[in-house]
Design a protein around this motif. Structure first.
Motif, PDB file in Angstrom:
ATOM      1  N   VAL A   1       1.378  -7.733   4.159  1.00  0.00           N
ATOM      2  CA  VAL A   1       0.804  -6.419   3.842  1.00  0.00           C
ATOM      3  C   VAL A   1       1.745  -5.357   4.405  1.00  0.00           C
ATOM      4  CG1 VAL A   1      -1.178  -4.883   4.075  1.00  0.00           C
ATOM      5  CG2 VAL A   1      -1.536  -7.356   3.953  1.00  0.00           C
ATOM      6  N   GLU A   2       2.206  -4.450   3.532  1.00  0.00           N
ATOM      7  CA  GLU A   2       3.149  -3.408   3.955  1.00  0.00           C
ATOM      8  C   GLU A   2       2.708  -2.056   3.454  1.00  0.00           C
ATOM      9  OE1 GLU A   2       7.347  -4.229   3.272  1.00  0.00           O
ATOM     10  OE2 GLU A   2       6.827  -6.315   2.866  1.00  0.00           O
ATOM     11  N   ILE A   3       2.963  -1.033   4.247  1.00  0.00           N
ATOM     12  CA  ILE A   3       2.770   0.351   3.810  1.00  0.00           C
ATOM     13  C   ILE A   3       4.133   0.867   3.393  1.00  0.00           C
ATOM     14  CG2 ILE A   3       2.162   2.682   4.533  1.00  0.00           C
ATOM     15  CD1 ILE A   3       0.101   1.479   6.407  1.00  0.00           C
ATOM     16  N   VAL A   4       4.175   1.497   2.223  1.00  0.00           N
ATOM     17  CA  VAL A   4       5.434   1.971   1.651  1.00  0.00           C
ATOM     18  C   VAL A   4       5.333   3.463   1.374  1.00  0.00           C
ATOM     19  CG1 VAL A   4       7.063   1.693  -0.261  1.00  0.00           C
ATOM     20  CG2 VAL A   4       5.754  -0.269   0.541  1.00  0.00           C
TER      21      VAL A   4
ATOM     22  N   PRO B   1      -7.175   7.823   6.300  1.00  0.00           N
ATOM     23  CA  PRO B   1      -7.823   6.887   5.370  1.00  0.00           C
ATOM     24  C   PRO B   1      -6.932   5.703   4.991  1.00  0.00           C
ATOM     25  CG  PRO B   1      -8.257   9.140   4.696  1.00  0.00           C
ATOM     26  CD  PRO B   1      -7.238   9.206   5.804  1.00  0.00           C
ATOM     27  N   LEU B   2      -5.634   5.918   4.825  1.00  0.00           N
ATOM     28  CA  LEU B   2      -4.741   4.801   4.512  1.00  0.00           C
ATOM     29  C   LEU B   2      -4.679   3.830   5.678  1.00  0.00           C
ATOM     30  CD1 LEU B   2      -2.766   3.417   2.565  1.00  0.00           C
ATOM     31  CD2 LEU B   2      -0.946   4.714   3.678  1.00  0.00           C
ATOM     32  N   GLY B   3      -4.684   4.343   6.886  1.00  0.00           N
ATOM     33  CA  GLY B   3      -4.701   3.476   8.059  1.00  0.00           C
ATOM     34  C   GLY B   3      -5.950   2.616   8.099  1.00  0.00           C
ATOM     35  N   GLU B   4      -7.089   3.196   7.727  1.00  0.00           N
ATOM     36  CA  GLU B   4      -8.336   2.432   7.689  1.00  0.00           C
ATOM     37  C   GLU B   4      -8.278   1.340   6.617  1.00  0.00           C
ATOM     38  OE1 GLU B   4     -11.261   5.477   7.148  1.00  0.00           O
ATOM     39  OE2 GLU B   4     -11.036   6.209   9.213  1.00  0.00           O
ATOM     40  N   VAL B   5      -7.699   1.666   5.460  1.00  0.00           N
ATOM     41  CA  VAL B   5      -7.540   0.663   4.396  1.00  0.00           C
ATOM     42  C   VAL B   5      -6.619  -0.452   4.882  1.00  0.00           C
ATOM     43  CG1 VAL B   5      -6.563   0.243   2.098  1.00  0.00           C
ATOM     44  CG2 VAL B   5      -8.070   2.195   2.472  1.00  0.00           C
ATOM     45  N   TYR B   6      -5.504  -0.083   5.496  1.00  0.00           N
ATOM     46  CA  TYR B   6      -4.566  -1.093   5.992  1.00  0.00           C
ATOM     47  C   TYR B   6      -5.249  -2.044   6.978  1.00  0.00           C
ATOM     48  CZ  TYR B   6      -0.807  -3.312   8.547  1.00  0.00           C
ATOM     49  OH  TYR B   6      -0.002  -4.251   9.148  1.00  0.00           O
ATOM     50  N   LEU B   7      -5.982  -1.491   7.945  1.00  0.00           N
ATOM     51  CA  LEU B   7      -6.634  -2.326   8.952  1.00  0.00           C
ATOM     52  C   LEU B   7      -7.664  -3.266   8.319  1.00  0.00           C
ATOM     53  CD1 LEU B   7      -7.076   0.250  11.846  1.00  0.00           C
ATOM     54  CD2 LEU B   7      -5.444  -1.659  11.722  1.00  0.00           C
ATOM     55  N   ALA B   8      -8.432  -2.764   7.356  1.00  0.00           N
ATOM     56  CA  ALA B   8      -9.430  -3.605   6.680  1.00  0.00           C
ATOM     57  C   ALA B   8      -8.762  -4.707   5.870  1.00  0.00           C
ATOM     58  CB  ALA B   8     -10.315  -2.749   5.781  1.00  0.00           C
ATOM     59  N   VAL B   9      -7.696  -4.359   5.164  1.00  0.00           N
ATOM     60  CA  VAL B   9      -6.986  -5.345   4.337  1.00  0.00           C
ATOM     61  C   VAL B   9      -6.323  -6.386   5.226  1.00  0.00           C
ATOM     62  CG1 VAL B   9      -5.007  -5.625   2.779  1.00  0.00           C
ATOM     63  CG2 VAL B   9      -6.695  -3.830   2.355  1.00  0.00           C
ATOM     64  N   ARG B  10      -5.636  -5.933   6.261  1.00  0.00           N
ATOM     65  CA  ARG B  10      -4.954  -6.875   7.154  1.00  0.00           C
ATOM     66  C   ARG B  10      -5.957  -7.827   7.807  1.00  0.00           C
ATOM     67  NH1 ARG B  10      -0.977  -9.196   6.521  1.00  0.00           N
ATOM     68  NH2 ARG B  10      -2.615 -10.681   6.592  1.00  0.00           N
ATOM     69  N   ALA B  11      -7.110  -7.296   8.232  1.00  0.00           N
ATOM     70  CA  ALA B  11      -8.121  -8.133   8.892  1.00  0.00           C
ATOM     71  C   ALA B  11      -8.826  -9.057   7.908  1.00  0.00           C
ATOM     72  CB  ALA B  11      -9.150  -7.248   9.599  1.00  0.00           C
ATOM     73  N   GLY B  12      -8.913  -8.654   6.637  1.00  0.00           N
ATOM     74  CA  GLY B  12      -9.667  -9.423   5.661  1.00  0.00           C
ATOM     75  C   GLY B  12      -8.872 -10.431   4.865  1.00  0.00           C
ATOM     76  N   LEU B  13      -7.562 -10.489   5.077  1.00  0.00           N
ATOM     77  CA  LEU B  13      -6.713 -11.432   4.338  1.00  0.00           C
ATOM     78  C   LEU B  13      -6.117 -12.447   5.292  1.00  0.00           C
ATOM     79  CD1 LEU B  13      -4.771  -9.011   1.952  1.00  0.00           C
ATOM     80  CD2 LEU B  13      -6.727 -10.462   1.398  1.00  0.00           C
ATOM     81  N   PRO B  14      -5.761 -13.617   4.775  1.00  0.00           N
ATOM     82  CA  PRO B  14      -5.102 -14.612   5.630  1.00  0.00           C
ATOM     83  C   PRO B  14      -3.776 -14.071   6.163  1.00  0.00           C
ATOM     84  CG  PRO B  14      -5.665 -15.541   3.478  1.00  0.00           C
ATOM     85  CD  PRO B  14      -5.944 -14.084   3.411  1.00  0.00           C
TER      86      PRO B  14
ATOM     87  N   LEU C   1       0.874  -1.173   0.000  1.00  0.00           N
ATOM     88  CA  LEU C   1       0.000   0.000   0.000  1.00  0.00           C
ATOM     89  C   LEU C   1       0.909   1.221   0.000  1.00  0.00           C
ATOM     90  CD1 LEU C   1      -2.505  -1.147   2.776  1.00  0.00           C
ATOM     91  CD2 LEU C   1      -2.802  -1.330   0.297  1.00  0.00           C
ATOM     92  N   VAL C   2       0.922   1.943  -1.106  1.00  0.00           N
ATOM     93  CA  VAL C   2       1.793   3.111  -1.215  1.00  0.00           C
ATOM     94  C   VAL C   2       1.067   4.298  -0.609  1.00  0.00           C
ATOM     95  CG1 VAL C   2       3.070   4.613  -2.782  1.00  0.00           C
ATOM     96  CG2 VAL C   2       2.887   2.163  -3.275  1.00  0.00           C
ATOM     97  N   ARG C   3       1.725   4.891   0.365  1.00  0.00           N
ATOM     98  CA  ARG C   3       1.153   6.035   1.076  1.00  0.00           C
ATOM     99  C   ARG C   3       0.918   7.182   0.099  1.00  0.00           C
ATOM    100  NH1 ARG C   3       3.283  10.174   3.456  1.00  0.00           N
ATOM    101  NH2 ARG C   3       5.423   9.511   3.216  1.00  0.00           N
TER     102      ARG C   3
END
Length: 144
Positions: free
Chosen positions: A66-69, A48-61, A8-10
């Protein structure tokens, strides 16, 4: 190393220089300790990026990395995409095209493939895009 990686590119910051006495560097502020308004806006813009990260991390195995760059960190971003893309047998032409798009505004990259680079989607939409890319047959998505 994980079989799949999501980057996830900031979103790009606004201007890096502040204004006023300290130009955003509060350690050398001549007027006393204060927060630069541009820094406060940038911090609020990162939510908003933090919200995307949390949703993606919680929704994937858990085995999906998952990394923020930071978009300025091309010394990490481009080689990581190249390794991921080649590991997943992406065609060179498609991979090179995506390397140019990698630092795009709030890009979402899965296994070396840029899914989105024109704005940050809503958390649910980002998760849906990523799941589709991970589930797509290798021929369609260039994933292995």
């Amino acid at each position: 190393m994980s079989r799949h990686r999501v980057l996830l590119v900031r979103p790009w910051d606004t201007a890096r220089a502040g204004s006023g006495c300290c130009t955003g560097a509060t350690e050398i502020c001549a007027e006393g300790w204060h927060e630069d308004p541009a820094v406060a806006r940038r911090r609020a813009g990162q939510r908003p990026l933090g919200e995307v990260y949390l949703a993606v991390r919680a929704g994937l195995p858990p085995e999906v990395e998952v990394e923020i760059v930071d978009p300025h960190n091309t010394l990490f971003l481009l080689p990581a995409m190249l390794r991921d893309g080649r590991r997943h047998r992406r065609p060179w032409r498609a991979l090179l095209r995506d390397l140019a798009r990698a630092p795009g505004y709030a890009a979402i990259i899965v296994n070396g493939r840029v899914l989105s680079d024109a704005g940050l989607p809503a958390p649910e939409q980002a998760l849906r895009l990523i799941r589709q890319a991970l589930d797509a047959p290798p021929r369609e998505a260039g994933l292995g």
